[in-house]
Motif scaffolding. Sequence first.
Motif, PDB file in Angstrom:
ATOM      1  N   GLY A  15       0.837  -1.211   0.000  1.00 15.66           N
ATOM      2  CA  GLY A  15       0.000   0.000   0.000  1.00 15.66           C
ATOM      3  C   GLY A  15       0.866   1.252   0.000  1.00 15.66           C
ATOM      4  O   GLY A  15       0.608   2.209   0.743  1.00 15.66           O
ATOM      5  N   THR A  17       1.278   3.608  -2.138  1.00 17.42           N
ATOM      6  CA  THR A  17       0.780   4.849  -2.731  1.00 17.42           C
ATOM      7  C   THR A  17      -0.230   5.566  -1.829  1.00 17.42           C
ATOM      8  O   THR A  17      -0.709   6.645  -2.172  1.00 17.42           O
ATOM      9  N   SER A  19      -1.814   7.000   2.075  1.00 17.75           N
ATOM     10  CA  SER A  19      -1.406   7.989   3.061  1.00 17.75           C
ATOM     11  C   SER A  19      -0.298   7.445   3.979  1.00 17.75           C
ATOM     12  O   SER A  19       0.746   8.072   4.159  1.00 17.75           O
ATOM     13  N   ILE A  20      -0.501   6.256   4.533  1.00 13.18           N
ATOM     14  CA  ILE A  20       0.524   5.652   5.397  1.00 13.18           C
ATOM     15  C   ILE A  20       1.760   5.283   4.579  1.00 13.18           C
ATOM     16  O   ILE A  20       2.903   5.514   5.004  1.00 13.18           O
ATOM     17  N   ALA A  42       0.832  -1.376  -4.921  1.00 10.38           N
ATOM     18  CA  ALA A  42      -0.297  -0.437  -5.039  1.00 10.38           C
ATOM     19  C   ALA A  42      -1.492  -1.207  -5.575  1.00 10.38           C
ATOM     20  O   ALA A  42      -1.335  -2.328  -6.080  1.00 10.38           O
ATOM     21  N   LEU A  92       1.007  -9.569  -4.501  1.00 14.28           N
ATOM     22  CA  LEU A  92       1.087  -8.874  -3.201  1.00 14.28           C
ATOM     23  C   LEU A  92       1.735  -9.794  -2.160  1.00 14.28           C
ATOM     24  O   LEU A  92       2.577  -9.362  -1.367  1.00 14.28           O
ATOM     25  N   ALA A 107       0.082  -1.548   4.950  1.00 11.26           N
ATOM     26  CA  ALA A 107      -0.646  -0.276   4.847  1.00 11.26           C
ATOM     27  C   ALA A 107      -1.679  -0.285   3.732  1.00 11.26           C
ATOM     28  O   ALA A 107      -2.015   0.754   3.169  1.00 11.26           O
ATOM     29  N   ILE A 108      -2.180  -1.490   3.408  1.00  8.46           N
ATOM     30  CA  ILE A 108      -3.324  -1.574   2.490  1.00  8.46           C
ATOM     31  C   ILE A 108      -4.565  -1.264   3.313  1.00  8.46           C
ATOM     32  O   ILE A 108      -4.611  -1.555   4.510  1.00  8.46           O
ATOM     33  N   GLY A 110      -8.426  -1.916   4.381  1.00  6.69           N
ATOM     34  CA  GLY A 110      -9.510  -2.890   4.330  1.00  6.69           C
ATOM     35  C   GLY A 110      -9.048  -4.334   4.411  1.00  6.69           C
ATOM     36  O   GLY A 110      -7.855  -4.629   4.457  1.00  6.69           O
ATOM     37  N   ALA A 130      -0.405  -1.214  10.034  1.00  2.00           N
ATOM     38  CA  ALA A 130      -1.346  -0.089   9.978  1.00  2.00           C
ATOM     39  C   ALA A 130      -2.731  -0.613   9.599  1.00  2.00           C
ATOM     40  O   ALA A 130      -3.747  -0.091  10.047  1.00  2.00           O
ATOM     41  N   GLU A 133      -7.941  -3.414   9.669  1.00  2.00           N
ATOM     42  CA  GLU A 133      -9.000  -4.348   9.284  1.00  2.00           C
ATOM     43  C   GLU A 133      -8.466  -5.783   9.251  1.00  2.00           C
ATOM     44  O   GLU A 133      -9.218  -6.732   9.492  1.00  2.00           O
ATOM     45  N   ASP A 157      -0.750   2.121  14.034  1.00  2.00           N
ATOM     46  CA  ASP A 157      -1.922   2.921  14.406  1.00  2.00           C
ATOM     47  C   ASP A 157      -1.529   3.758  15.629  1.00  2.00           C
ATOM     48  O   ASP A 157      -0.986   3.219  16.605  1.00  2.00           O
ATOM     49  N   ASN A 210      -4.681  13.886   8.392  1.00  2.00           N
ATOM     50  CA  ASN A 210      -4.850  13.824   6.961  1.00  2.00           C
ATOM     51  C   ASN A 210      -4.687  12.366   6.536  1.00  2.00           C
ATOM     52  O   ASN A 210      -3.592  11.823   6.578  1.00  2.00           O
ATOM     53  N   MET A 211      -5.791  11.713   6.137  1.00  2.00           N
ATOM     54  CA  MET A 211      -5.744  10.252   5.952  1.00  2.00           C
ATOM     55  C   MET A 211      -6.487   9.849   4.689  1.00  2.00           C
ATOM     56  O   MET A 211      -7.129  10.664   4.042  1.00  2.00           O
ATOM     57  N   GLY A 212      -6.442   8.555   4.368  1.00  2.00           N
ATOM     58  CA  GLY A 212      -7.214   8.017   3.244  1.00  2.00           C
ATOM     59  C   GLY A 212      -8.711   8.202   3.483  1.00  2.00           C
ATOM     60  O   GLY A 212      -9.140   8.450   4.615  1.00  2.00           O
ATOM     61  N   MET A 273       1.438  10.959  11.468  1.00  2.18           N
ATOM     62  CA  MET A 273       1.703   9.517  11.479  1.00  2.18           C
ATOM     63  C   MET A 273       3.180   9.181  11.315  1.00  2.18           C
ATOM     64  O   MET A 273       3.590   8.045  11.546  1.00  2.18           O
TER      65      MET A 273
HETATM   66  P1  NAD Z   1      -5.201   4.996   1.605  1.00  3.81           P
HETATM   67  O1  NAD Z   1      -6.519   4.805   0.968  1.00  3.81           O
HETATM   68  O2  NAD Z   1      -4.565   6.333   1.569  1.00  3.81           O
HETATM   69  O3  NAD Z   1      -4.153   3.962   0.953  1.00  3.81           O
HETATM   70  C1  NAD Z   1      -4.459   2.614   0.799  1.00  3.81           C
HETATM   71  C2  NAD Z   1      -3.356   1.869   0.061  1.00  3.81           C
HETATM   72  O4  NAD Z   1      -3.809   0.526  -0.152  1.00  3.81           O
HETATM   73  C3  NAD Z   1      -3.041   2.435  -1.328  1.00  3.81           C
HETATM   74  O5  NAD Z   1      -1.652   2.239  -1.602  1.00  3.81           O
HETATM   75  C4  NAD Z   1      -3.871   1.558  -2.268  1.00  3.81           C
HETATM   76  O6  NAD Z   1      -3.286   1.455  -3.561  1.00  3.81           O
HETATM   77  C5  NAD Z   1      -3.825   0.218  -1.543  1.00  3.81           C
HETATM   78  N1  NAD Z   1      -5.019  -0.582  -1.796  1.00  3.81           N
HETATM   79  C6  NAD Z   1      -6.325  -0.191  -1.667  1.00  3.81           C
HETATM   80  N2  NAD Z   1      -7.151  -1.197  -1.990  1.00  3.81           N
HETATM   81  C7  NAD Z   1      -6.372  -2.241  -2.351  1.00  3.81           C
HETATM   82  C8  NAD Z   1      -6.641  -3.560  -2.818  1.00  3.81           C
HETATM   83  N3  NAD Z   1      -7.903  -4.010  -2.994  1.00  3.81           N
HETATM   84  N4  NAD Z   1      -5.591  -4.367  -3.081  1.00  3.81           N
HETATM   85  C9  NAD Z   1      -4.311  -3.930  -2.934  1.00  3.81           C
HETATM   86  N5  NAD Z   1      -3.994  -2.690  -2.496  1.00  3.81           N
HETATM   87  C10 NAD Z   1      -5.012  -1.862  -2.197  1.00  3.81           C
HETATM   88  O7  NAD Z   1      -5.345   4.458   3.107  1.00  3.81           O
HETATM   89  P2  NAD Z   1      -4.507   4.911   4.392  1.00  3.81           P
HETATM   90  O8  NAD Z   1      -5.142   6.070   5.024  1.00  3.81           O
HETATM   91  O9  NAD Z   1      -3.050   4.961   4.056  1.00  3.81           O
HETATM   92  O10 NAD Z   1      -4.790   3.674   5.365  1.00  3.81           O
HETATM   93  C11 NAD Z   1      -4.148   2.434   5.199  1.00  3.81           C
HETATM   94  C12 NAD Z   1      -4.414   1.554   6.409  1.00  3.81           C
HETATM   95  O11 NAD Z   1      -3.788   2.141   7.542  1.00  3.81           O
HETATM   96  C13 NAD Z   1      -5.905   1.435   6.764  1.00  3.81           C
HETATM   97  O12 NAD Z   1      -6.175   0.167   7.273  1.00  3.81           O
HETATM   98  C14 NAD Z   1      -6.100   2.478   7.862  1.00  3.81           C
HETATM   99  O13 NAD Z   1      -7.137   2.147   8.749  1.00  3.81           O
HETATM  100  C15 NAD Z   1      -4.744   2.406   8.562  1.00  3.81           C
HETATM  101  N6  NAD Z   1      -4.376   3.636   9.267  1.00  3.81           N
HETATM  102  C16 NAD Z   1      -4.242   4.795   8.565  1.00  3.81           C
HETATM  103  C17 NAD Z   1      -3.910   5.973   9.226  1.00  3.81           C
HETATM  104  C18 NAD Z   1      -3.714   7.258   8.470  1.00  3.81           C
HETATM  105  O14 NAD Z   1      -3.340   8.256   9.085  1.00  3.81           O
HETATM  106  N7  NAD Z   1      -3.905   7.321   7.178  1.00  3.81           N
HETATM  107  C19 NAD Z   1      -3.728   5.951  10.604  1.00  3.81           C
HETATM  108  C20 NAD Z   1      -3.869   4.760  11.300  1.00  3.81           C
HETATM  109  C21 NAD Z   1      -4.195   3.597  10.606  1.00  3.81           C
END
Ligand code: NAD
Length: 397
Positions: A15, A17, A19-20, A42, A92, A107-108, A110, A130, A133, A157, A210-212, A273
Motif C-alpha cells: 500500500g 501509494t 497515506s501511510i 499499489a 502482493l 498499509a493496504i 480494508g 497499519a 481491518e 496505528d 490527513n488520511m485516506g 503519522m
Molecule cells: P489509503 O486509501 O490512503 O491507501 C491505501 C493503500 O492501499 C493504497 O496504496 C492503495 O493502492 C492500496 N489498496 C487499496 N485497496 C487495495 C486492494 N484491494 N488491493 C491492494 N492494495 C489496495 O489508506 P490509508 O489512510 O493509508 O490507510 C491504510 C491503512 O492504515 C488502513 O487500514 C487504515 O485504517 C490504517 N491507518 C491509517 C492511518 C492514516 O493516518 N492514514 C492511521 C492509522 C491507521
Amino acid sequence: MSDGPLARQGVCILGATGSIGTSTLEVLARHPDRFRVVALTAHSNVDQLIGLCRRFEPELAAIGDARQTALLAEGLRKADLRTAAVGGAAGLVQAACLESADCVVAAIVGAAGLSATLAAARAGKRLLLANKEAIVCAGSLLIEAVRNSRGSLLPVDSEHNAIHQCLAAARDAHHAVKRLILTASGGPFLRRADLAGVTPEQACAHPKWNMGRKISVDSATLMNKGLEVIEANWLFGFEPEQIDVVIHPQSVIHSMVEFVDGSVLAQMGTPDMRTPIAYALGFPERISSGSPRLDLLQAGPLQFEAPDQHRFPCLRLAYQALQAGPSACIALNAANEVAVDSFLKRELPFARIPAVIQEVLVASRGAPPDSVEAILDLDDGARRQARSVLTKKIWAS
Ligand code: NAD
Ligand code: MG
C-alpha cells in the motif's frame, strides 16, 4: 535477510501509494543508511507506483489489479529500472514474503490487505501493522502466525503505538495494567447535532489528521475507534471491559495506560503519522521522523469527554461484535466497508451507515473461523448481505 548488524534493513511497503505508505517513504528517505526499500505495492495506480520505483529503486513492484501487470512491467522497462513487476493477489503475497524484506509495512486499506499481511507474518517478518481491518478480521491467526514464525508485530496505528510505548514501563503488563484508554479526536462531526445531509467531502475533512478516505469516514462515524478497540484486544490481550475510549479533540495525547497503582501514562505528540511510523521502524531505537515538534504552549487546554454512543452507534456496535466473537467482528468490518463505499459513492446517507452494519451484525453467527479461507468466506457472505440491505432499502436522504 540482512547479513550483519550494519546491513541496511530491507523494507517492503504494502500500500505504498496511500497515506501511510507515503508517510513511511518520507521517514525512510531520511535514513538511507539504515533502510533500503525492496518492495512496493499499489492497488491500481501504475503511474504513481512507477514514480515511486524511479525514486526508491526496489527489487519488486506489485500491482493488486492483475490486469495492469503488463503495463507496470512495460513502464518499469521504459524507465530503465531493474525492478521486477508482479500482479494480483499472488503478487502482493510475493512482495510480502520477499527474501530481502526484513520488515513489512502493512498499509493496504480494508480486508483486501489480509492475505498479504498474514503472509508476511507467516514468513517471520517484522510486521509494522497499519492495516487494522486485517487484525480485526484475523486477530487470532495473525498473532499465532507471528508467534510461530518468530517474527514480530509493531503497531503503527497511533493509539496502539502510544500504548506500546506506555506498556514499556511495565514488566508484567497483565498484572500491572488496570485499563487501556484509547483517545479519539471525535472526528469532524463532534459538535454537529444533525447528521442528515453530510457529504463525503465533509466527512473526509478530518480536523486533525490527513488520511485516506475510508479511514476518514470511519473517524467521522467513530467506527474507526470501534475497530481500534478490537485491534487493541488482539494486540495487547486485554478484555473488552479494560479498553475504554475517551474523546480528546486536540489529538495531543494519542492514548494512555492506567496502572494498578493509579499511575496513568500518556504518549503525546503532534498528530502526524510519521512519529508512530518512525517509532515502529526504529524500535527499540529512536530515529527522527520529520514530524513537527509538539509545542505545549501552543496546544491550548487539553479536553476530555465521554463518547456519545447514541449519536455515534458504530462504537457500540464494535464493542458488541467484540463480545460476540470473531465471526461478528468479520461481519462488522465487511458491512462497514460496504456501507462506507456506498456513502462515498453518494448512494447511502451518512446517518444510515450504522443501520446497515447493525442489520448484518444481528444476522452474523458461526464458530470462529480457523483459516484464511474461512475468514474470506465469512467476509464475502457479510458483504453480500450488506449489499442486499442496501438494495432493499430506499433511503431517505
Ligand atoms: P489509503 O486509501 O490512503 O491507501 C491505501 C493503500 O492501499 C493504497 O496504496 C492503495 O493502492 C492500496 N489498496 C487499496 N485497496 C487495495 C486492494 N484491494 N488491493 C491492494 N492494495 C489496495 O489508506 P490509508 O489512510 O493509508 O490507510 C491504510 C491503512 O492504515 C488502513 O487500514 C487504515 O485504517 C490504517 N491507518 C491509517 C492511518 C492514516 O493516518 N492514514 C492511521 C492509522 C491507521
Ligand atoms: Mg488510530
